[in-house]
Write an enzyme that holds these catalytic residues in place. Sequence first.
Site, short mmCIF file in Angstrom:
data_model
loop_
_atom_site.label_atom_id
_atom_site.label_comp_id
_atom_site.label_asym_id
_atom_site.label_seq_id
_atom_site.Cartn_x
_atom_site.Cartn_y
_atom_site.Cartn_z
N THR A 13 75.94 -60.46 15.47
CA THR A 13 76.25 -60.76 16.87
C THR A 13 76.07 -62.27 17.07
OG1 THR A 13 75.77 -60.34 19.20
CG2 THR A 13 73.93 -60.10 17.68
N GLU A 14 77.04 -62.89 17.75
CA GLU A 14 77.11 -64.35 17.75
C GLU A 14 75.95 -65.01 18.48
OE1 GLU A 14 79.35 -62.22 18.91
OE2 GLU A 14 80.48 -63.02 20.62
N ASN A 15 75.23 -64.27 19.32
CA ASN A 15 74.07 -64.88 19.95
C ASN A 15 72.88 -65.01 19.01
OD1 ASN A 15 74.08 -62.04 20.26
ND2 ASN A 15 72.40 -62.18 21.70
#
Lengths: 218, 218, 211, 211
Positions: free
Chosen positions: C44-46
């Site tokens: 997940t990009e966060n």
Amino acid sequence: MNKLVSKSEIMKLFHDNMTLMCGGFANRGNPGKLIDMVVESGAQNLSIISNDAGDPDLTIGRLIRSRQAKKLIASHVGMNPELGQAVLEGRMELELSPQGTLAERIRCGGTGMGGVLIKTGLGTVIEEGKQKIEVNGQSYLLELPLTAEIALVKAHKADALGNLVYKGTQRNFNPLVAMAGKTVIVEAEEIVPIGALDMDEIHTPGVFVSLVWNGEEE
Amino acid sequence: MNKLVSKSEIMKLFHDNMTLMCGGFANRGNPGKLIDMVVESGAQNLSIISNDAGDPDLTIGRLIRSRQAKKLIASHVGMNPELGQAVLEGRMELELSPQGTLAERIRCGGTGMGGVLIKTGLGTVIEEGKQKIEVNGQSYLLELPLTAEIALVKAHKADALGNLVYKGTQRNFNPLVAMAGKTVIVEAEEIVPIGALDMDEIHTPGVFVSLVWNGEEE
Amino acid sequence: MTDIKEKIARKVAGFFKPGDVVNLGIGIPTMVGNYIEDGVWLHTENGLVGYGPAPEPGAESEYLTGAGAQFLTAYPGAAAFDSATSFAIVRGGHLTATVLGALEVDEKGNLANWSRPGVIVGMGGAMDLVNGAKDVIIAMEHTARGGKHKILESCSLPLTGVGVVTKIVTELCVIQVTGEGLVLQELSEGVTLDEVLEKTGARLIVSETLR
Amino acid sequence: MTDIKEKIARKVAGFFKPGDVVNLGIGIPTMVGNYIEDGVWLHTENGLVGYGPAPEPGAESEYLTGAGAQFLTAYPGAAAFDSATSFAIVRGGHLTATVLGALEVDEKGNLANWSRPGVIVGMGGAMDLVNGAKDVIIAMEHTARGGKHKILESCSLPLTGVGVVTKIVTELCVIQVTGEGLVLQELSEGVTLDEVLEKTGARLIVSETLR
């Protein structure tokens, strides 16, 4: 997903004419046993990217003494007079990059960027052959990314997924090199079970790592 | 060297027309109490750099609702229709940067570089107004660094030297923002004694940090 | 309707094998996570690789959330990192695939999925993902509301990326994007070639295996 | 001789106050670390802020070393980091000062300290340090062997940086580098102006306080 391998599986990967990138700084934090394996492999005509040339009888100094290295990209080679000699005699090519620039060039390769603009070296020999780019009235050198077919990394702890933790000043270039190899091979001082590393203490997420070796003969 | 401060000392630092940079991602890991202080300060005409616009009643969404923000540089604003409205009405300026590019632009500012070359956005509106640079036959966009007068950071643990540890997905943009502010202010969930953090678990070395606040009123 | 979405998600999930690292966008792509094999790792990009399904009620942690602020769990061996490292994984070529939704996809593999007229949203990480991931799989319903084509000769909305899409999976079919154009590779059970052609606004090359 | 070096190191150490972050090069600069006040933090480019003096024999750790591979200790609150972060500290403007040796320094603040003919060494972190640190203090003996000038009108050796030096400290004097040129600010006890002028190959502006 189990990235643990034995020495013999790693030995197969070294061959003539390849580019190797190597963590470590002034004989500290180097993947020394992996470098031993490169010596043992006898692979010739190697290009090497490393902060320094090590001592002649340690770390990548051994690849210079064995005449397997034909090119070195580094920031400092003062601890290795044999390298200097090889360059003066035309047996080896040396590309010097300021240390902070070298670090960013490796990171740049690892992060899939095309280059970074850095002031370091303006007005010096480091400018030679480089594009100068103006940003808001200031000049910068365009520094290009570095990547390698194989990156050699030393870690303090690793799990089978390739998650890595470094210790103290052994960290240096290792986390950068660990991003920038097509194949990233880790020499770990200790293999820990999956789940033993807290998600917040991991310095290099396993997704960057290809193979993990416990440093034992077989 | 003791960087621990009280709320009143921080309050003095906010003023009209300043650029603020802010950690956090989609209402998580934001320095919410520091943003409350910006609201309380009443500082006007703010330029804000943040991954997103938050929800209208949370995080930097509050600075949009209060009409203190005049410009936002972000990657995503979909959770905040009030921002969209303000932009459509010409009350606010919005500069969109792809998320990975935004992260590197902030890091670029923090590391004192002049720009980075990135492919992301080639052939899209992101190209507009940007220099295209060719490296080895490939095109890249020259993306410029971002810095701010004040950076607002949320950390899980901090010591009085400003050494920071983040937890889980609260990390996101915080370590980047913590490098790129002239003054870096930290809202810490917990203040720990100097020496309590292991040198290897520290995510942000204190040398980047200006002030640490424990999040309590006085 | 949920049936259709589930079908698409299941189909896409089948493309992945243990060891793959995949980023899932919102909507149908998120549902792909429910059907992947053990050992497929989700990014997940966060700032996390190795997340699992939503936690049991009461077990939510604000330190374990996704790009949409939703609560997640983490598998043993999960790693957290900052946003620059997150996109180093993406841009550096370490994502096997990203699965995204689309407003429009065209014959050249162009994708438009972040901007429509009069709505200000932003691209988030989508532009980075489509340029970085080895496979860019579009998981979407074949047409928009009212039967409007989404697979087109040429995208009309602002692009997310140029020539980036590698595969399109809808409730009707699987389309591979190639240098020659869109190759129809697979029809879903009970779907006819005519139906797909009618609902597609682009030229389709019918794979030999379907002829 | 050691006396001279110690004197220079003590003088330089006096410029720093608690909270300053300083990087020390090899030679005389390293000795500065022996005389700094508590609370002056030392940065070593291989990845540590907060190191202290050499450990007791037997207490050496391979995990705590300096840029010259020497063993160090660490104060509580020390932080370790990778080489990119190390130079983010340097280039990002977080170093109060760097103290370096020199082969040559000139009137424009140009520095040559990494390369001499026929010897291949490399610049290491020196070029980054001189461009990044707020103060670049040269700590060296005033002349080279045989009395050869090191402070010159113009450097002849390959440069480390252009217009970067802010201060020169030798056993004879303290010189400030300004836009107007080299300003002689302080004479060491027992040293005459004439001696400094004779041993300096550059034009010196004598500070008002010395006239």
